[in-house]
Motif scaffolding. Structure first.
Motif, short mmCIF file in Angstrom:
data_model
loop_
_atom_site.label_atom_id
_atom_site.label_comp_id
_atom_site.label_asym_id
_atom_site.label_seq_id
_atom_site.Cartn_x
_atom_site.Cartn_y
_atom_site.Cartn_z
N TRP A 30 -34.37 -73.89 6.85
CA TRP A 30 -35.71 -74.73 6.96
C TRP A 30 -35.10 -76.29 7.59
CZ3 TRP A 30 -40.54 -75.34 6.33
CH2 TRP A 30 -41.05 -76.73 6.25
N LYS A 31 -34.07 -76.69 7.50
CA LYS A 31 -33.63 -77.86 8.17
C LYS A 31 -33.65 -77.66 9.64
CE LYS A 31 -30.20 -81.57 8.35
NZ LYS A 31 -28.70 -81.72 7.95
N SER A 73 -37.46 -77.30 10.85
CA SER A 73 -38.22 -78.46 10.86
C SER A 73 -37.45 -79.58 11.62
CB SER A 73 -38.69 -78.81 9.32
OG SER A 73 -37.38 -79.14 8.72
N ARG A 74 -36.51 -79.26 12.43
CA ARG A 74 -35.88 -80.36 13.06
C ARG A 74 -36.65 -81.41 13.81
NH1 ARG A 74 -31.69 -77.02 16.60
NH2 ARG A 74 -30.56 -78.67 15.93
N ASN A 111 -39.66 -82.10 13.25
CA ASN A 111 -40.44 -82.98 12.25
C ASN A 111 -39.59 -83.64 11.12
OD1 ASN A 111 -43.42 -81.71 12.84
ND2 ASN A 111 -41.97 -80.28 13.11
N LEU A 164 -39.99 -83.72 7.01
CA LEU A 164 -40.88 -82.90 6.43
C LEU A 164 -40.25 -82.03 5.32
CD1 LEU A 164 -43.80 -81.69 6.79
CD2 LEU A 164 -42.69 -80.00 8.21
N PRO A 184 -47.66 -78.46 11.04
CA PRO A 184 -46.59 -78.94 11.93
C PRO A 184 -46.16 -77.49 12.54
CG PRO A 184 -46.31 -80.04 9.82
CD PRO A 184 -47.36 -79.01 9.61
N LEU A 212 -43.24 -75.35 13.84
CA LEU A 212 -41.84 -75.27 13.38
C LEU A 212 -41.24 -74.26 14.08
CD1 LEU A 212 -42.28 -75.45 9.35
CD2 LEU A 212 -42.11 -77.35 11.08
N LEU A 235 -37.47 -70.58 10.68
CA LEU A 235 -38.41 -70.48 9.47
C LEU A 235 -38.52 -69.13 8.75
CD1 LEU A 235 -40.42 -71.85 7.52
CD2 LEU A 235 -42.47 -71.40 9.35
N PHE A 263 -46.67 -72.36 6.26
CA PHE A 263 -46.12 -72.95 7.56
C PHE A 263 -46.33 -71.90 8.76
CE2 PHE A 263 -44.47 -76.52 4.79
CZ PHE A 263 -44.81 -77.38 5.65
#
Length: 438
Positions: A317-318, A321-322, A324, A327, A347, A349, A354, A384
Motif C-alpha cells: 500500500w505504501k 500510494s507513494r 499521494n 493517503l 487518487p 495509485l 495495489l 481504489f
C-alpha cells in the motif's frame, strides 16, 4: 523487531484465481491443484523450465519468446491453493509450517510480478519494432515447472536444514552438551556471525519475502524471527513469540527466563535474538524482564502468518500510494458527507503494487474471515481500483459485523458506490455524460 500491522481486510475460506489481471478468488480451489506440494505444472510435451527471478529483479528469466498469461495464472492459482491448504483450519496450529506457507505467498506474488514485467517488456518491444507481438507464443505444456528464484520449494526448505546442521556442527566443535543457553548461543553465532543475517532498516520487497531473505541474508524483523523459529524447530527447540507494542519478540519456551536477561559482553541473549528494539528506551520491549515475559500472550503460527501478511499489505500500500503522501485506506470515508465522492476524485495509485496489497489482504481474510476492520480495508482497496461492485459487496458485509458507529460512517459511502457502479455500467454501454439518478 519492529512490526507494524494494518487494521486490514479479507474474506472467504478458500479462494482461487478467476482473472489474472484482476484476480478475484472464489471459494473452492481447482481440483488439479489440491494435491500440489510445490509449484509444479505437469507436462506431456517438451520439457522446459522457467526460472523466476526474485521480486527485486528487473525481469524474469524466460526460455524464448513470451510467456503464456495462462501459465502465470495457473501458477498464481496453484500457489493460492497451496497456501489455503497449508493454513487450513482442519490442521492443528502446531502442524502449520511457517516456511512453506511463506514460500507459497512468495510464489504467488512472484508469478504476478513476473507476468507484469513480461507484459511491460513485450509492450516496449512492440513499440520499438512497430509490429504486433503475441503474448501467448509459448504453450503451457512446454514448461515442466516454475521455480522460485531458480529453486524448488524443497530446495528453499533445505536452506533452513543447512543452517540447523551448521548449528549442530558448532555445538560439536565446542564439545558441549545441549543446554538451552548454549544452543541459543550457537544459533546466534551461526545466523548472525557466520552466515551474516541482519535486520534491514529499509522496508522493500527484497527484504519482505522468505526466499529473497534466505538468499541475501538481509530481511525484515518478522522474517528473521520466522527463520529463527524454523531453525530452532529443526533442533527440537521450541521458540515462542508475542506482539509487544509495535514489536514482535521471540524467546525459547523455558521455565527459566532469568538466563535470557543476563547481560554478557554488553548484550543479553534476549536482546541478541530480538535486535535493538529490546535496548531502545522508547520501545515497550525495553521494559520487559523475566517476570513480565510470563504475562505475554503467545502468538500461534496462524497469528504469526497474519502479522506477516499485515506487514506485506502495509508495504505494498505504501508503494502504491507513494505519489499521494499521507493517503490512508480510510481517507475517502471522511469527506463523504461533502458529496464529492465520485470516480473522478479517486487518487491515481500504482496498479501493480495495489493489486499485490489486495492479494495479501485476500490471504489475510482466509485467516481472519470475521475481522470487520480487515474486510473494510479490503473493500476500500477495491474502491481504489474502481472495482465498485466488489467494493460494495465487501463493505456491505463489513457493515453487518462492524460496530454501530462504524457502520453509520460506511453506509452513505456504500450508497455512493452503488451509484458509481451504475454509472460505470452505463458508460460501458456507450452512453456519455453522467447518469442522473432520481
Amino acid at each position: 523487531m519492529v512490526i507494524e500491522s494494518l487494521s486490514g481486510v479479507c474474506c472467504h475460506q478458500q479462494m482461487t484465481c478467476s482473472s489474472f489481471n484482476r484476480p478475484v478468488f472464489r471459494s473452492g480451489a481447482d481440483e488439479k491443484f489440491k494435491n500440489l506440494t510445490h509449484f509444479t505444472v505437469s507436462v506431456t510435451h517438451r520439457k522446459r523450465r522457467l526460472s523466476l527471478s526474485p521480486m527485486a529483479a528487473a525481469a524474469p528469466v524466460k526460455t524464448s519468446g513470451s510467456s503464456s498469461p495462462k501459465f502465470y495464472q495457473e501458477v498464481v492459482t496453484a500457489a493460492r491453493a497451496n497456501f489455503t491448504q497449508e493454513i487450513s483450519f482442519q490442521l492443528k496450529d502446531k502442524d502449520i509450517s511457517l516456511a512453506k506457507t511463506l514460500l507459497h505467498i512468495s510464489a504467488e506474488d512472484e508469478a504476478f510480478a513476473a507476468f507484469n514485467r513480461e507484459m511491460d517488456a513485450n509492450s516496449f518491444q512492440k513499440e520499438r519494432e512497430g509490429g504486433k507481438l503475441s503474448s501467448d507464443v509459448q504453450d503451457l505444456s512446454q514448461r515442466e515447472s516454475i521455480l522460485l528464484a531458480g529453486k524448488k520449494l524443497e530446495d528453499w526448505l533445505s536452506e533452513l536444514d543447512v543452517i540447523a546442521k551448521e548449528v549442530e556442527v558448532e555445538l560439536i566443535s565446542r564439545d558441549i552438551g545441549c543446554h538451552l543457553i548454549e544452543v541459543l548461543e550457537a544459533v546466534n553465532k551461526v545466523l548472525f556471525d557466520s552466515m551474516g543475517f541482519k535486520r534491514s532498516n529499509i522496508v522493500d520487497s527484497k527484504c519482505s519475502y522468505l526466499h529473497t531473505v534466505l538468499s541475501s541474508k538481509s530481511g525484515s524483523a518478522i522474517l528473521l524471527s520466522i527463520i529463527y523459529i524454523e531453525v530452532c524447530r529443526r533442533l527440537n527447540l521450541t521458540i515462542v513469540g508475542s506482539r509487544v507494542g509495535e514489536d514482535f519478540l521471540i524467546w525459547p519456551q523455558t521455565g527459566n527466563h532469568e538466563e535470557l536477561f543476563k547481560v554478557t559482553s554488553g548484550h543479553s541473549l534476549f536482546g541478541i535474538v530480538n535486535g535493538r528494539c529490546v535496548e531502545d528506551p522508547k520501545s515497550k520491549a525495553s521494559d520487559l524482564n523475566s517476570s513480565s515475559l510470563l504475562g505475554l500472550d503467545i502468538a500461534t503460527n496462524r497469528d504469526i502468518i497474519g502479522i506477516y501478511l499485515a506487514n506485506l499489505i502495509r508495504l505494498h500500500w505504501k508503494r502504491a500510494s507513494r505519489m499521494n503522501r499521507g493517503l490512508m485506506l480510510t481517507s475517502p470515508l471522511r469527506p463523504v458527507h461533502d458529496d464529492k465522492t465520485d470516480g473522478s476524485s479517486i487518487p491515481l495509485l500504482r496498479p501493480q503494487d495495489l493489486r499485490l496489497a489486495i492479494m495479501a489482504s485476500e490471504k489475510l481474510l482466509i485467516l481472519q474471515p470475521h475481522n470487520w476492520a480487515l474486510r473494510r480495508d479490503h473493500g476500500m482497496m477495491l474502491y481504489f481500483t474502481r472495482e465498485y461492485g466488489e467494493a460494495v459487496q465487501e463493505l456491505s458485509i463489513c457493515m453487518a459485523f462492524a460496530p454501530e458507529e462504524e457502520a453509520e460512517i460506511l453506509e452513505p459511502f456504500v450508497e455512493k458506490l452503488h451509484l458509481l457502479r451504475l454509472e460505470s455500467s452505463w458508460k460501458s454501454l456507450g452512453h456519455k455524460g453522467r447518469m442522473t439518478v432520481p
